[in-house]
Design an enzyme around this catalytic site. Structure first.
Site, PDB file in Angstrom:
ATOM      1  N   HIS A  12       0.598  -1.332   0.490  1.00  0.00           N
ATOM      2  CA  HIS A  12       0.060  -0.088  -0.243  1.00  0.00           C
ATOM      3  C   HIS A  12       0.959   1.139   0.483  1.00  0.00           C
ATOM      4  CE1 HIS A  12       0.136  -0.717   4.617  1.00  0.00           C
ATOM      5  NE2 HIS A  12       0.913  -0.007   4.578  1.00  0.00           N
ATOM      6  N   HIS A  59      -1.709   4.815   9.652  1.00  0.00           N
ATOM      7  CA  HIS A  59       0.093   5.700   9.827  1.00  0.00           C
ATOM      8  C   HIS A  59      -0.093   6.801   9.906  1.00  0.00           C
ATOM      9  CE1 HIS A  59       0.053   3.377   6.392  1.00  0.00           C
ATOM     10  NE2 HIS A  59       1.155   2.621   6.664  1.00  0.00           N
ATOM     11  N   HIS A 193      10.737  -3.752   3.181  1.00  0.00           N
ATOM     12  CA  HIS A 193      11.486  -2.456   3.203  1.00  0.00           C
ATOM     13  C   HIS A 193      11.574  -1.646   4.140  1.00  0.00           C
ATOM     14  CE1 HIS A 193       6.825  -1.900   4.148  1.00  0.00           C
ATOM     15  NE2 HIS A 193       6.983  -0.433   4.694  1.00  0.00           N
ATOM     16  N   GLU A 240       4.287  -5.317   8.423  1.00  0.00           N
ATOM     17  CA  GLU A 240       3.455  -5.427   7.963  1.00  0.00           C
ATOM     18  C   GLU A 240       2.675  -6.315   7.546  1.00  0.00           C
ATOM     19  OE1 GLU A 240       3.609  -0.631   6.648  1.00  0.00           O
ATOM     20  OE2 GLU A 240       3.858  -1.864   5.155  1.00  0.00           O
TER      21      GLU A 240
END
Length: 280
Positions: A12, A59, A193, A240
């Site tokens: 995302h 977030h 990441h 995640e």
């Protein structure tokens, strides 16, 4: 009876949403990313889901350090795109399905999951970017959405096994809902990441590929993978990926892979995407 007909997982990445919103999809850098979602866009047009249970992480748009739910389910009528510092994304409001959401919330709580119930919140790129890559730029989203937010930002996040068990409980809840609905469940975030520190920009393609393989071939290994492996092999934001296990747990012990896509890089992140069908 409502039924879960597919499980979909996708990164995302906020830069993907920005590229789409700013007309950059045909640029040489971004074209391979968006081409990778053409298959699923056609799939969604054919499948015509009524509701998507969309597993994502906030977030610091709806939650902050004052309030950190491990699992939170949105039971509201609608959700506006959040302003993440540069204005809300120019995308449609997200329409909820309160009746099914409240049914799932009740079922999960009686199934001994301590859910936080949210009736009002704005939703950020964690939820809107997956909608954009699956459905493009419609005037209104073609599905109703039940947001399911997971804490993967502040330690401790839930374990992969607990996420899998939550997916199983969601499947039971959906199956006990009386209305005939075509329901999909999406897991979002990842893949490998890291956004800060000496390892910023880390991407681990072999590990990501193995994770995609294990979603169908060896899901038990993913259920019991410790947090430290995600952090070591996939970077600090790779955690995640436990949200994908909520989706996977909802499909049952066996699942059929229909499609996958993997691309490096998109911003400083590996893009991963997979479409699964519940097994027998």
């Amino acid at each position: 009876m409502a039924r879960i007909t597919a499980g979909i997982a996708s990164s995302h990445i906020p830069a993907v949403g920005a590229a789409l919103d700013n007309g950059k999809t045909g640029d040489a850098y971004w074209q391979p990313v968006f081409a990778g979602y053409e298959w699923v866009k056609a799939f969604e047009r054919d499948e015509k889901p009524d509701v998507v249970i969309l597993v994502f992480n906030d977030h610091a748009s709806a939650f902050d350090m004052k309030f950190i739910p491990t699992f939170a389910i949105g039971c509201g009528e609608e959700y506006a795109p959040a302003d993440e510092g540069w204005g809300p994304r120019p995308v449609p409001k997200v329409e909820g399905h309160p009746d099914l959401a409240w049914h799932i919330a009740q079922s999960l709580i009686l199934d001994e999951f301590d859910m936080t119930i949210i009736n009002e919140m704005d939703v950020d790129h964690g939820l809107t970017v997956p909608l954009s890559v699956m459905f493009g730029q419609p005037e209104a989203w073609p599905v109703k959405v039940i947001p399911l937010a997971v804490n993967v930002v502040t330690y401790p996040p839930p374990s992969g096994n607990r996420c899998w068990a939550l997916g199983e409980a969601i499947a039971r809840a959906v199956a006990s809902y009386g209305e005939d609905l075509n329901v999909q469940i999406w897991g979002t975030g990842g893949m490998s990441h890291q956004l800060q520190g000496p390892r910023a920009g880390l991407i681990n393609k072999p590990w990501d590929t193995a994770f995609l393989d294990k979603l169908t071939a060896d899901p038990d290994a993913l259920r019991h993978m410790p947090h430290i492996e995600y952090l070591r092999e996939a970077g600090s934001e790779g955690i995640e990926l436990v949200m994908w296990l909520i989706m996977r747990g909802a499909l049952g012990a066996k699942a059929e892979e229909l499609h996958r896509f993997y691309h490096v890089p998109a911003s400083n992140t590996a893009v991963g995407h997979i479409v699964l069908r519940p097994g027998d």
